[in-house]
Every structure is written in C-alpha cells, then in structure tokens.
Write an enzyme that holds these catalytic residues in place. Structure first.
Site, PDB file in Angstrom:
ATOM      1  N   CYS A   8       0.850  -1.202   0.000  1.00  0.00           N
ATOM      2  CA  CYS A   8       0.000   0.000   0.000  1.00  0.00           C
ATOM      3  C   CYS A   8       0.880   1.245   0.000  1.00  0.00           C
ATOM      4  CB  CYS A   8      -0.961  -0.036   1.191  1.00  0.00           C
ATOM      5  SG  CYS A   8      -2.361   1.071   1.015  1.00  0.00           S
ATOM      6  N   HIS A  59      -3.615  -5.666   1.136  1.00  0.00           N
ATOM      7  CA  HIS A  59      -2.946  -5.894   2.421  1.00  0.00           C
ATOM      8  C   HIS A  59      -2.936  -7.371   2.810  1.00  0.00           C
ATOM      9  CE1 HIS A  59      -2.514  -1.681   3.784  1.00  0.00           C
ATOM     10  NE2 HIS A  59      -3.598  -1.461   3.056  1.00  0.00           N
ATOM     11  N   GLU A 105      -1.178  -8.768   4.969  1.00  0.00           N
ATOM     12  CA  GLU A 105      -0.992  -8.932   6.427  1.00  0.00           C
ATOM     13  C   GLU A 105      -2.329  -8.915   7.160  1.00  0.00           C
ATOM     14  OE1 GLU A 105      -0.596  -6.202   4.777  1.00  0.00           O
ATOM     15  OE2 GLU A 105      -1.091  -4.419   5.971  1.00  0.00           O
TER      16      GLU A 105
END
Lengths: 85, 266, 768
Positions: free
Chosen positions: B90, B207, B209
């Site tokens: 990002c 994302h 994660e």
C-alpha cells in the site's frame, strides 16, 4: 465578441487557516537541508477554457464558479487570472 | 546456524499498518520481526525489509513522496539494489515507486474516493520469492484500503513488465476474470502488484498482512510471508541465489509464468 | 456597572470596555454575571470574561442538562472510570480496560462538513488516548436531511469523507454506526462519533494537575485563531447569521494526530506524566481549569511561551483558540527532559508554559503580567444550572392523537410487496456500504464483524475475548414520546450487542436536542434522560460519560430530539460470536419476542405514507432485560447460527436484511409471520412492518430448534419457529395476515444495495 479565454484559478488556504500539507512539506524540506524556508502553503491550480464576451466577463463567471464549487470560501482563497492567448 | 527469518518493518511518521505486519510475521507465521525507525540508518541485519501501509507524512504532497527521503531509505535502497528482499504494501508500494525502485506511479482512485473492502486477486506469477507458496492462478480474497491506488505507467513500461511476467497480482472477479468491474481503482490492466526486473522487490496495494491470522477467519495473505521464509531459508542454504546481478532469479519459472487470460477485458 | 480596582490582575491595553452588552454577547445572563462578581470580588478583565463565557457555556458547563444527567446510573462492577474524565473506562477482564466516549460535532459540520467531521473524529480520538488507551475502533452515528435535497447530499458526502479521511489516516478502523435521513435534520445534521480504545488497566491515566511546581506543557500543533468561541458557538442556534459570523474553521491534521497518539502512549507507558488532557472545546481554558479542578490544585501559565501560528494573538485568543491536535501535559519534574525527547523523536513541538500551584487559582500571564486570576473551584464546579419547566409541544400532541386504524391493513399483496421494496430503498434502512467502503474497516486486524452487522465485534487483547459495540437512537420515536425514545435507544443498543453474543456492560451517550429554553425541548430532554436512566438501570449498563449538544435548530425549528447511545459488551469466547445474517440454506428460522399492534412512529408510516404519527412502540424493561439474557446465554451455548434485531421496518424488513446480507450472496427464505409470537388484535401492517421492541430473528441448524425453545422457556421469552432459510436463487416467500409475497432475494438485495449510491451518483467528483 464571444471567444474562449484561458483562465487560471489559483486556490490557496485562507490566511490564518492551518495548512497541514504545507507545514509537513516545510518540515521535510528542513530535514533535507534546505535552510531558511519559513513557510509553505500548498494550494492547487485549476485551468479552465471559458467562453465569454471579454476577459472581465471570463473572470466574473469564473469567480462565480469559485464561490460555488472550485474553492471552498470558508477555508480557501482564490485568485482568478486570464492568461494571454 | 541461524534459522528462520527476521523481518524489518520500517516505521515512517504516519505508518499505521506496521503493527499488523508485525503480527502477521510473529503471530501468523511464528517468525521474528523488528521495527526500523525512519531516522535510523541501520537495517539491523534483517532478512527482509517491509515498507508497511499507512499515511507516511500524511500523504501530503504525494503519497510516499516525503517518506522516500527518510534517512532509513538510503539503506533500504542499497539493500534492495543489492538483491535484498523488499516488500512494499500500500503506502509502502507508493514509497517504492517514488524511490524509483519500481516503475510507474500510484494516483487517486478512479472514483476519487477511498475504498476499503476485500478484492479478488489472481496470483499471476508464483515464481517470485513473495509468491512461491501460492500456485499460479490461485484466487485470493485480500482487503484493499487506499485512496491513491490506481497504478499508472507508460504503455511501453506496462508492455515491458507484462512481457517479463512481472505482474504478480491482478484484480479479478469471483470467476477469476480481470474485468473492469473487478478493478477497484482503475489500475492499468488491473495490476495490483508488481516486482522489479530482478524479482526481489514487490509492491502491492492490497494488504496480505490483514488476512494472515486464523482467528480472523481468512489467511489468504499468509503465503506471502511463508514464501519469504522459504526464500530466506533457500538463500541461506545457497548463498549464491541472492542475486546482485541483473538476471532474474528463478528465471525458468519466470519465463514459464505467462498466464493464459492475463490480458484485461475492459 | 462599577469598576473595582485591579490589584494584581491587569487589564490589557486596548481591551473592550466592560458593558452589559459585552457580557450578554458572551452568553452570560445578568444573574450569572452577578454570581461572578460575587466570588471574584471585582469586575473581571476582558480576558477573564472570555474564560467565563467558555466555561459557563452549555458545551462546557452543562447548564441545562447537568441536573438531569445527575439522575443517570454511573456505577457497576465493570465501571473503572465514570463520567467527568476525558473518557469512561470499563474492565473487560484479563487486566485490560476499554476506554470509550461519544461526542458530537454538529454545528461545525453544518458549516463545513468535511473539516467539521474530521475534527470531530480527532477530538474523540484524543479523549480516548489521553486515558492511556490505544484507539481500536470508531463508530459514526449520522443524521441528515432527506437525500432528495442537494444540501443534504453535500453535507452527507463531506461528512463521510471527513470521518473517513481522518480515521483512515490515523489508522483506526471505523467499524460501525448508523445513518438516518429525515427532513427534520435538513439544515442541522447530527454528527456523533464514538471512539473505543484498549489499555492495560494499570496504565490508566487521568486529566489531573497534581504536584506543586510540576511543569505544565503544551504539546502538538501550534495555536492559531481557529474556532475561537467554538464552545459558545456550539451552544447557540444555527441561523443564517451564525453561519456568517462563524469562527474561523478548524482544520484537522490527522498526520499530527497520529504522531500525538504514538507519542502520548509512549509517554504514558514510560510513566513520565502526572496528567494529560486534550485541548478540545475552549482549548487551553477548559483543559487547564479542568485538570486543576480534578486535583484541587491551581495552575499558573504564561501564554508568552505558547507556540503560536499567527502574529499578534492576544491572551484572550490564545486561551479560547480551538486549534486542533493539541494537548496539555503535566509532567513529573524529573522527567521533563525525557518528555521533551520523546516528543521530539515524534517531530512534535513541546513547550513548558507554566506550572502547577496549590493556591487553587487559574492564573494566566502575558509575559509575566497577570491577565487572568480566577479561583478554579467556583469556575468549574459552580457553573449555574437550571431546571426548567417542560411542556409537550402541540405538534407532538396532535401527532400522537392521530387515528391510525386506516393504515393497519393492505389492499392487496402487491401493496405489501411494494411496501417492503420501498422500505429497503429507504436510505435510513438500506445498505450503508457506500459509506463504510470509504472507511478503513480492517486496519489493526481486530475486526471480527464489521459494518453491516447488528454490532461490530472486535478482538480484545485479553486472550479469546471480543468486544461488541453498537450505536443507536431513534429521533422520531423520541419526538413522539421522549421517555420511550430514551428507553428504546438504550434497549436497542443492548439488543444489538447481545445479538452478537455479548453481555452489554456500559454506555456512553450523546444527547442531541434543540434549545432547552423552549419548554417543548426541555420536555423532550427531561423525558429522554429519564427513560434512558430507567433502561440503563434495568439492563445493568451504567453511563460512563458522553456529550450534550443543545441548540440544534435552524430557523426556530429544532431537530428531532435524538439521544444516541453507544453500548459496549463483552463476548467471553470469541468463537461463540453470532453473525446477524442467514448462514446457509435449510437452517430453521425462529422469532423471539412478541409482536403487538404497534405501527405508531414506524418507518413504514413515514416511508410509505409520509406520516409521523401515533405512539411509538412501548418498551417493557423486564422484557428487554429477559431478551438480553436469553441472547447472551443462547449464544454462549451455541444455540444460534445467526441473530438479528428487528427494528426499523419490523419483521419483514429484518427477515429481508438477514436474506440480502448473507455472506457469499443473498439467500431466500420461507416464513409465516402468523406463526410469530403475537399479542391480541395485531393489524396486518403491524404484523409485517410494526416496530414492537424486544424481537429478534434467529436461525439454527435444522433440527436444533429445541435449544432455542429451551432458552426461551428459561428466560420467559416467547419464541416460535416461523420458517426456513432458502437457497441463493430462491425468493423471500413471506406470508402473514392473509397476504403472501415472494420477491426474489437477489432483487431485494439490489434495491437494498443501490438505494444510497443511486441517490449520490450525481455527486461524483464533489470535493470539499
């Protein structure tokens, strides 16, 4: 005589209004070693092609657009300028 | 002999996904992570550098533009140029582009609004150190959360990265098609993530994660970190694999990775 | 007016001369002025007048609401910190606490929606992290005029961007809230934002100024002329003139907020501080005096040391500025350097502007010369309060008396079908996806159930536990019957939280009303607070703080009285949380709770007949409490596959919502509404769309319904099996009161999803 005028609108944060973007750029410039930058104000430039009877009329109609949409008069100032050509 | 991997997560002023990456690496994968302060110039011997998401310097001026000049970035750039595994997520992707470690730029979303929701992603290249734990063509659901995620580049650059199979993730619909409707931000050719020519630097807008913890019910992103662990372990076993030359690592897989249907219907 | 001699305090050259008009302009009544003269023993300086004006405004002083708020319950085993601090704190187990508070930013958002909403979010975030808590979630409760009006669309768009940009940048997910649209809020939207944070309880810190000689530090952004008299502004009606004489708009800087957040938490974690407080409404004045008041100390500052953004600012301006992203700290003296280092590391300004004293005075100097010296206690604690006479407005009385019998039946099945579609297309009911997709809902990786669920559910640091939270309020019901509206706001919030499987623990409230000087508004305020207190007591959920926003009116027209409740609850085992939508084809559908002949005040009457009338549904507190117990114990037992509260639009809408929100795409259903538990003589309209309280749509695995029935018997909650969940391509087959409809679930989903985007589509590209 109606023709198309090239009009620049420069929008900047109003005097005294906090400008977080400008402030952050100022600090970053300091970190990069540019001394002596006392203030940064970040605004934007909007370029219009406006049909009008004369430069004054082009400015007048653009100013109206600024009041209503292009700028936010509560927090921003604007300057309207007719470019050559 | 050292085992496992140590991930260095850069904290810029305004980073806000640093802790999420930390949790994905430690809680999700059981590996080690450490924060690297933006004013530091020491990468502390980490195996992987992650530039996390967030709003470094408020995204003022341009997203990533100011962070790119942080003291730590000098080290990160050297590390990445020397073949070190570098992942930008990002805002981290935006920083990598501003630092010219990746081609192109990320501009405001097509609809001019911030967007946050799960997107469909297709793994276009499972031969990179970031994706080896996926299969080619795997469909993932990973969240996006950005206002400036529209990937743009010159047509020639796009052709080049396509030809070199450097598009790693593409936005797709439920059926795996890279349609315009599946493109959340107007990115060129539905591109969600790319690697550099050498293959050791990945930038992506979604994302992974955020989908790396089983308690949250979706672990589609965990394989990015598993892939990195495998790559680090491989590099340790075969130090020569960490390329510093321009040849793409694992070149055969790269070459073989051209995926049918990779073109974008728009 | 006689002039008393000033011995130590010096008026500033050029200050305006004190006059009755000047005092009135500062919002102080002659009686209040007399009270001030009494305890000051002299005439205040102009700067001091500014201080009184801010502190004795409704916003800071709660003049008209304090006597009412005192009646609310504020204690329970779970409450660690009740009202009076930056935020309330509850104990959620495992050594962890949750700090939370809701606040309004209505007037600033009406003037400049983007910045108004952004700075509102910033303020409430600071209130939470100044308790030592890391913010983990934001909720926004929004009320606007009809989306048919361009002005409302402009405000709505700006507010959503403002809330989103701020929270997104700081990295706190916005996971829930509500958006209600009604012409009653046309010129005066309500923007209420709740923030929730987590903290290890041993790290709880308060806004206190203790220890004589301790340094007082101003931290964060520099002070400008922004929002001077914001507190007073917030306490006045919003009319055309007010819009023109508005104070300089405050601009939010979420980047600096993020730095402040991290730096503050680091300072607290390292135990370097005595106290910390946001410089919010009335800025330095309220933070300084309130910190001193809590500790019974005094504070002595010199504004010459305050970092400013503009030239030539007067003490009056510096004391009343509402520049954002600033905090006041009291440091431990031996740690002053360490504090400075931490702040510098985060690129933040820190200036020691004074010290703590023991003389009980709020003293402000300008380059050594005393400009303000006011005893803290009478300033903060003796703000006059008013108990007024309330009277129901004739308009309310008339609406309540309306004859609704004609609206109780339907002419045809088509009419029922159209009504359901109309309701799903009502922006107050429809999907809020257009809003929450502009919010980061998943950052921090705690979100278990995000927007679109009855309550948002978030992971807690305490192993295996989760937090559920919801915001609720119903202005229309409160306008028709304030006491019921106050009760209902609490009960519905509790129901939403309990539907997720959480035990409701405590609330924060935001009271949005018109001018309390109007007897009909005071009647609404008093009634709503009374009802709220009753429900909080019945449900065991005390009030830990909140905010009062009065004078929400334009052109003499108050908004609907709108009490908004933010409710928190805890799920012991997060694996036992319950989603709100249908899960899978074939599951049994049950309804818990009694449907009564109640259509007054319903969304059905408003959306389908343009009518706001009748008595809103009654709220039986015993029923509400029993239902909460039933839901919490049933969830812990794993009895429910899903649970969804029936509220706006009644059972038919609740069922449709369960169908269209199913994960993985809409699911149909077959339901007989006549099978649901019901009272006597229930009209067709009430059976389909009535909003009787304490009802829930439940599902369970096929054949497991007996467990629902058993929990119902145990808690005295009537339950009945009413149908079955259908497949992805099947219709929502609903029958009841002699009518039958079968709209395809996919079609209902389209209506539900497109209602807001369709109305906002012309607005694409508008920026603030």
């Amino acid at each position: 005589m109606s023709r198309v005028w090239s009009v620049d609108v420069r929008v900047t944060p109003r005097e005294g209004i906090l400008d977080p973007a400008g402030e952050t750029i100022r600090r970053a410039l300091g970190n990069l070693g540019y001394e002596g930058v006392h203030s940064v104000r970040a605004g934007r430039l909007i370029r219009l092609e406006v049909e009008a009877d004369g430069p004054e009329a082009a400015v007048a109609s653009t100013e109206k657009m600024c009041e209503q949409l292009i700028a936010n008069p509560i927090i921003e100032d604007y300057v309207v300028r007719v470019r050559e050509g | 002999m050292e085992v496992g991997m140590k991930v260095g997560i850069v904290r810029f002023p305004g980073s806000n996904c640093d802790a999420d990456v930390y949790r994905a690496v430690t809680d999700g994968l059981g590996e080690r992570a450490t924060y690297l302060w933006h004013k530091s110039t020491d990468l502390e011997g980490v195996d992987v550098v992650v530039l996390p998401g967030g709003f470094s310097y408020g995204d003022y001026l341009r997203a990533g533009a100011i962070a790119r000049f942080s003291p730590i970035m000098g080290e990160v750039i050297d590390f990445a140029r020397a073949g070190g595994l570098t992942l930008g997520i990002c805002n981290g992707f935006q920083v990598l582009c501003e630092a010219h470690l990746l081609p192109g730029a990320l501009v405001r979303n097509r609809n001019l609004r911030f967007r946050c929701h799960d997107v469909g992603l297709r793994v276009e290249n499972a031969g990179t150190p970031f994706t080896s734990a996926y299969g080619e063509g795997d469909l993932l659901h990973i969240p996006i959360a950005h206002g400036e995620g529209q990937f743009v580049a010159e047509a020639s650059t796009l052709d080049e990265i396509e030809a070199e199979n450097r598009v790693v993730f593409r936005y797709v619909d439920r059926r795996g098609q890279a349609t315009d409707a599946a493109n959340p931000n107007g990115s060129a050719r539905n591109i969600a993530g790319i690697v550099n020519a050498e293959g050791n630097i990945l930038g992506l807008m979604p994302h992974p994660e955020r989908h790396s913890l089983s308690v949250l019910g979706n672990t589609d992103g965990l394989a990015v970190f598993q892939s990195l662990l495998a790559a680090v372990s491989r590099g340790r076993d075969h130090p020569g694999d960490r390329r510093t030359d321009a040849a793409p690592p694992e070149a055969p897989e790269f070459a073989a990775g051209a995926v049918a249907g990779a073109g974008v219907s728009s | 007016m006689t002039r008393t001699s000033l011995e130590r305090v010096e008026a500033r050259p050029g200050d305006p001369v004190m006059s009755a008009a000047l005092v009135a302009e500062h919002g102080l009544s002659p009686a209040e002025w007399e009270q001030i003269l009494g305890f000051m023993g002299r005439e205040p300086t102009f700067t001091e007048l500014g201080v009184f004006s801010a502190m004795w405004s409704e916003h800071c002083g709660y003049k008209n609401s304090r006597p009412l708020l005192r009646t609310l319950p504020t204690e329970s085993a779970a409450v660690v910190q009740g009202p009076g601090e930056n935020a309330g704190v509850i104990d959620v187990g495992g050594g962890w606490g949750v700090a939370f508070k809701i606040e309004s930013h209505n007037h600033p958002s009406a003037v400049e929606p983007y910045q108004g909403a952004a700075t509102g979010s910033g303020g409430i975030l600071r209130d939470v992290f100044t308790m030592g808590a890391r913010p983990i979630a934001i909720f926004d409760s929004l009320h606007f005029g009809s989306l048919d009006s361009p002005q409302s669309r402009y405000l709505f768009d700006g507010v959503v961007r403002g809330v989103g940009d701020y929270g997104n940048c700081v990295g706190v997910p916005t996971v829930g809230g509500e958006a209600i649209f009604d012409p009653a809020y046309e010129r005066n939207p309500l923007i209420n934002v709740m923030c929730i944070g987590v903290l290890p309880l041993e790290r709880l810190i308060r806004g206190e100024a203790e220890g004589v000689g301790n340094p007082v530090m101003a931290v964060g952004a520099r002070t400008g002329r922004d929002g001077i008299h914001g507190a007073t502004f917030a306490s006045e009606e919003l009319d055309e003139e007010a819009v023109d004489s508005r104070p300089q708009v405050q601009v939010g800087d979420p980047f600096t907020e993020k730095l402040l957040l991290e730096a503050s938490l680091e300072l607290i974690e390292r135990d370097l501080l005595v106290g910390i407080q946001d410089m919010g409404a009335a800025g330095l004045t309220s933070s300084g005096t309130e910190m001193a008041a809590r500790s019974g100390s005094g504070i002595d500052i010199d504004v010459a040391y305050l970092p400013v953004r503009e030239e030539g600012m007067t003490p009056y301006e510096m004391l009343l500025s509402e520049s954002q992203e600033r905090m006041l700290l009291v440091a431990k003296p031996e740690h002053e350097e360490a504090v400075r280092e931490v702040l510098e590391r985060w690129d933040l300004q820190a200036a020691t502007i004074g010290q703590v004293t023991d003389d009980g005075m709020f003293r402000v100097r300008e380059d050594g010369v005393v400009r303000v010296e006011i005893p803290v206690k009478p300033l903060v604690d003796d703000c006059p309060t008013y108990v007024r006479e309330g009277v129901m407005s004739p308009a309310t009385a008339e609406a309540r008396a309306a004859e609704l019998e004609a609206y109780g039946s339907f002419g045809s099945d088509e009419e029922v079908d159209t009504a359901l579609r109309t309701l799903l297309d009502s922006p107050s009911i429809a999907s809020r996806r257009w809003i929450h997709e502009q919010y980061d809902t998943t950052v921090q990786t705690n979100t278990l159930e995000g927007p679109g669920s009855d309550a948002a559910v978030l992971r807690l640091p305490a192993e295996g536990r989760a937090l559920a939270a919801s915001t609720d309020g119903n202005g229309r019901h409160t306008w028709l019957d304030p006491r019921t509206g106050g009760r209902a706001a609490v009960a519905e919030a509790a129901r939403n939280v309990a539907c997720s499987g959480a035990r409701p623990l405590a609330v924060t409230n935001c009271l949005n009303f018109g001018s309390p000087l109007r007897p009909e508004v005071y009647f609404q305020l008093a009634g709503a607070v009374e009802g709220m207190g009753e429900a909080c007591r019945a449900l065991g959920t005390p009030v830990t703080g909140g905010n009062v926003s009065l004078y929400n009116e334009t052109g003499g027209q108050p908004v609907y009285p709108t009490p908004v409740i933010g409710m928190l609850g805890v799920i012991e085992d997060l694996e036992r949380r319950v989603p709100s939508a249908f899960r899978r084809e074939g599951d049994e559908i049950w309804i818990a709770g009694t449907t009564r002949d109640e259509i007054g005040g319903s969304e059905y009457l408003a959306a389908c007949h343009g009518l706001v009338a009748g008595l809103p549904p009654a709220l039986d507190l015993d029923e509400a409490a029993a239902l909460v117990d039933f839901l919490v114990e049933g969830a812990a037992d794993g009895a429910f596959a899903s649970a969804h509260d029936a509220s706006d639009g009644g059972l038919a809408v609740a069922l449709a919502e369960c169908a269209v929100r199913a994960e993985g795409g809409p699911l149909g259903c077959t339901v007989d509404l006549d099978a649901a538990p019901a009272g006597a003589d229930v009209s067709a309209a009430a059976r389909w769309f009535g909003e009787s309280h304490s009802r829930v749509v439940l599902t369970c695995r096929p054949g497991e319904g007996e467990r629902i029935a058993a929990h119902g018997r145990r808690h005295g909650v009537p339950v009945a099996r009413v149908g079955v969940v259908g497949g992805p391509d099947s219709p929502c087959r609903l029958t009841g009161a002699g009518h039958a409809i079968a709209p395809p679930a996919a079609e209902l989903a389209r209506i539900y999803e497109e209602a807001i985007p369709r109305r906002m589509s012309e607005e694409a590209g508008i920026t603030s």
